[in-house]
Structures are given as C-alpha cells and as structure tokens.
Write an enzyme that holds these catalytic residues in place. Structure first.
Site, PDB file in Angstrom:
ATOM      1  N   HIS A 176       0.716  -1.226   0.089  1.00  0.00           N
ATOM      2  CA  HIS A 176       0.009   0.058  -0.098  1.00  0.00           C
ATOM      3  C   HIS A 176       0.929   1.322   0.145  1.00  0.00           C
ATOM      4  O   HIS A 176       0.412   2.252   0.505  1.00  0.00           O
ATOM      5  CB  HIS A 176      -0.667   0.126   1.220  1.00  0.00           C
ATOM      6  CG  HIS A 176      -1.548  -1.106   1.249  1.00  0.00           C
ATOM      7  ND1 HIS A 176      -2.778  -1.656   0.675  1.00  0.00           N
ATOM      8  CD2 HIS A 176      -1.686  -2.331   2.189  1.00  0.00           C
ATOM      9  CE1 HIS A 176      -3.303  -2.678   1.059  1.00  0.00           C
ATOM     10  NE2 HIS A 176      -2.388  -3.111   1.945  1.00  0.00           N
ATOM     11  N   SER A 300      16.517  15.256 -20.890  1.00  0.00           N
ATOM     12  CA  SER A 300      15.414  16.628 -20.915  1.00  0.00           C
ATOM     13  C   SER A 300      16.139  17.606 -21.939  1.00  0.00           C
ATOM     14  O   SER A 300      17.414  17.982 -21.761  1.00  0.00           O
ATOM     15  CB  SER A 300      15.298  16.960 -19.692  1.00  0.00           C
ATOM     16  OG  SER A 300      14.485  18.246 -19.617  1.00  0.00           O
TER      17      SER A 300
END
Length: 480
Positions: A176, A300
């Site tokens: 979780h 990038s």
C-alpha cells in the site's frame, strides 16, 4: 501539403513499426507481413497438390516423379519478393488475393510437362479459407518460434540474472505504498521471472489449428467428386503434416478459438511485464537503481541533469498498444455470423501489429535492464529509517510464548510514532521471554529480517526450469 506528394518510406509510414521502429521489429516481417501471408498461401497450395498426388483414388493426379516434386519444392524454397509482386499484379486483375496465388502457380508450372497436366488441381475442392486459415496458422507458428519466443526467453533470463545477482541485497518492502517487512531486491525480481516463465510455458502449449473442409466445413465438393475417399482423414493428415493440429468441426472458417487463447496469453505476459516496468521505474525513482549514462544522450531538453527511465516507459507504452490490438483480435475473431462473415479477414491482417509492439516493448525492457546499477547505500538508508518493520517478528514471538496482547502492545509502540533502534531494543528487553528468544530478537535488524528471500532468489533458475519442464509441441519446418 497533400498525400499525393508522399511516397512510402520510413518517414511517411503510417505505423511507427514500419517507420521509426522498423530496425527493431523487422524480424517479424518474413512471417507477419503481406509477403509472409502470400508465401504461406503458395506453400499450402503446393503441399495440397502434392497430397492429392498421394491419394490412389484421385487417379487424375498421378504420383509425381522425384524431379516434379523437386520442381514444386523449388517454387516454395526459391519464392522471392518478385514472385510476391507478380501475385499482387495478378490480384489487380482478379480482385481476389487467393485466386491470384492459384493463377500464379498455374503460370509458374505450365512449362513443366508433368505438372502442366494437372494444373486444374491447384486449389482442388478448396474454399479460399482452406488456404488462408492454414497460412495464418503457419505465419503465427513461425513468428512465435523465430521472433517472439526467443526475445521472451532472453527477457526471462535477464530478469533471472537480476534475481541471482541481487539475491543478497536487503530492501524495504512497500505494501500500500507504506514500509513493510523487508525482502531482498533479488527475490522481488525472481517473482517476475517465474510469472513470465509460467505464461511463456502456457503459450507454447497452445495448439495452432487448421482445417481443410471446404466451403462450409462438410467436404461437400470433395465427396461429390470422389465419394470413395475418406476426406476427413485426408484433411487431418494434411493439416498435421504442416505441423498444426486438426480442427474437425468448423464452418467455412477455422473457428479462431486457438488464436483468441494465444493472444490472451500474450496479453497476460505483457501485463506482467507492465507490472515489472512500473516497479523498476518506481525503484529508480526511489534511488534504489541508478542508470548508466550514454555519451551524447539527452534526458531532457531543458533540464541537463536528468537521466530518465525512458526504456521502461517506452516498454510500458508499447505493451499498452500491443494489448489493445491483441485484445480486439481475441474478442472479435471467435465471432462469425452463421457459416462465415468477412469481418475476420481484415482483422487478421493486423496480427503483426500486436506482435510488433510486443517485441518493441520486450527489447526496450531488455535495454533498460542493461543500464541499471544497484544503489546499495540508498537501499540501506531506507532500512535504517524503518525499524518499525520489526514490530511483526516481535509480536509473533510474543504470541508464541503467551505474552498477552502482543499486537496491541506493538501497535501502541509503533503506530504514528518515530521508531528507532533504541526504542525497539528497550521494548524487547522489557519483555518476559526466554533468554534465547529475547537474544534472537535483539540481534534482528531491518537488514537481516528478510526471511527466505535470499534462498528464493538464488534458486530462481530451479523454479523457472520446473515451470518450463512440461513438454511443448515440437518445432519443425514446413518447407521440407
């Protein structure tokens, strides 16, 4: 700018598989392209004529001499791009792709005296789908064994190697998204290797099927022409001789159920790989993996520091495209109105799309794996900050020795509070436990509390081999 100004090239191709990504998927082209479809149609037509020559009751097609058999085999073995283009030229006149193959073969063989006597037995008693269904099955068979399975196996092997190489490296689990009982990096890789191996095995056991039963699956024309021939048995022998399984109950088409099963299996393999891609992407994000850089490569256009996990992202994206196409094939192909409609025909031409995007994804993941470097310092630091994960073994030992409310006591110690080595040690020392049990708990750290993870990772090869031990159908060429 108009379409009339463009010729087909890698820059103008509508599909990136035939343009940008061609070099990575071209191994599929001999099988899943229109060339491949035409080639296997030619093969089936010739093999059927040879089969007719072996049936005593079909006296009009006597046994071929070795020279004639060699000539016919040569048409298959020497089939070229020019031959395929000639068939396409004939199709422009006939407007029927299978009939074009028949006419091509008649032209090709009319100069051979022995074969010229039986030209009209090319395509004897066949509906187009008798040829097509066998061609499609052979396309899939050769594509899977030559192009798909080898890359799948390479991928499974690469992940197995990750499991073994990193078997000993402790890692904080996350359930979780929250810190959970530690594992090892290698064991988590082993889970994916075994899952993928299981799907790979199941795929190899799927029977690729074929039929040769005429216009509606009843051998109507066969039996009118030669009522004494056991055509169902002849058809079964012929289909099996091509390395396929025989489907005796069909309409005009082979029912495509095996295709649905195969494509569903590939989708499941791809789903597992998406799970792997996302987990590795997340581990890179956490800093558990670093990525080696390549000279000249840019991460990038504006942020020079970035080294993006593009291989795993490309893989995930292409797996989605592949599954979308394969899902439609698996849902649509088993459905055909009455004894046949034509909706399967155009859909079947797209088999290579789903397979192509799958291969593209597999190679992207493989490339990404080669760039990974484990950052053990980051893994270790996360464990050092997560002493609360020892609440599980402590309360489990407390249960064994009858300490009341063990879960509740550990919940009070750990939930919503900062837990340190010191607070855990103090808690253990205050417990009424046998000396040996307390000593063992005091020795535990988040780094050592990994259960059987190390052994599970180190023995992953055994698990994968056991999964793949089941016998699969044999591969043999249909050319000879």
């Amino acid at each position: 700018m108009s379409g009339n100004e463009f010729e087909l090239s890698s820059l103008t191709a509508l599909s990136p598989l035939d343009g940008r990504y061609w070099s990575k998927v071209k191994d599929l082209a001999p099988y899943m392209s229109e060339y491949g479809l035409i080639y296997f149609r030619v093969l089936v037509e010739i093999k059927w004529l040879l089969k007719l020559s072996q049936i005593p009751q079909v006296a009009e097609v006597p046994s071929f001499s070795e020279e004639a058999q060699s000539y016919l085999q040569g048409v298959i073995d020497d089939f070229s791009m020019n031959d395929a283009l000639e068939i396409k030229n004939i199709e422009r006149v006939t407007n029927h792709d299978v009939k074009a193959v028949e006419y091509f073969l008649k032209q090709k063989c009319q100069s051979h005296p022995e074969i010229a006597e039986v030209l009209e037995f090319f395509h004897f008693a066949c509906t187009s789908e008798d040829i097509n269904n066998l061609a499609h099955a052979l396309m899939l068979k050769e594509a899977m064994h030559t192009a798909i399975f080898p890359v799948m196996d390479e991928l499974i092997e690469a992940i197995c190697n990750m499991a073994k190489d990193h078997a000993h490296i402790p890692m904080l689990s996350r359930t979780h998204g929250q810190p959970a009982s530690p594992t090892t990096l290698g064991k988590e890789m082993a889970v994916f290797a075994v899952r993928l191996s299981r799907e790979r095995r199941d795929m190899s056991q799927i029977e690729l099927m074929g039929k040769l039963a005429g216009a509606v699956g009843n051998y109507n024309a066969h039996l009118v022409a030669y009522p004494d021939v056991k055509w169902p048995q002849i058809a079964e022998d012929f289909v099996k001789s091509l390395g396929l399984s025989f489907n005796p109950y069909v309409t005009q088409i082979e029912t495509h159920d095996y295709m649905a099963k195969l494509f569903h299996a590939i989708i499941q393999f791809n789903n597992i790989l998406i799970d792997f891609d996302r987990d590795v992407w997340s581990y890179i994000s956490l800093g558990y993996f670093k990525q080696t850089t390549k000279a000249g490569e840019i991460g990038s256009s504006t942020m020079p520091h970035k080294v993006n996990p593009i291989d795993f992202e490309n893989s995930e994206g292409n797996l989605g495209v592949a599954n979308g196409g394969l899902s439609h094939l698996s849902i649509k192909l088993p459905i055909s109105r009455w004894q046949r409609d034509l909706t399967d025909s155009t859909v079947l031409r797209n088999m290579g799309v789903g397979l192509g995007h799958s291969i593209l994804a597999y190679t992207s993941t493989l490339q990404g794996i080669t760039k990974l470097q484990v950052n053990e310092a980051c893994l270790s630091e996360d464990l050092n900050q997560s002493w609360e994960v020892l609440a599980e073994p402590i309360q489990t030992v407390m249960r064994r020795y009858g300490v009341p409310e063990p879960y509740e006591k550990l919940k009070e110690l750990t939930r919503g509070r900062a837990v340190t080595k010191e607070s855990i040690t103090q808690f253990i020392e205050g417990l009424e436990l046998p000396k040996e049990a307390k000593s063992n708990l005091l020795k535990l750290t988040p780094h050592t509390y990994v259960g059987a993870a190390v052994e599970l990772a180190r023995t992953v090869d055994v698990a994968v081999n056991l999964v793949n031990k089941t016998k699969v159908f044999e591969i043999h060429s249909v050319k000879s």
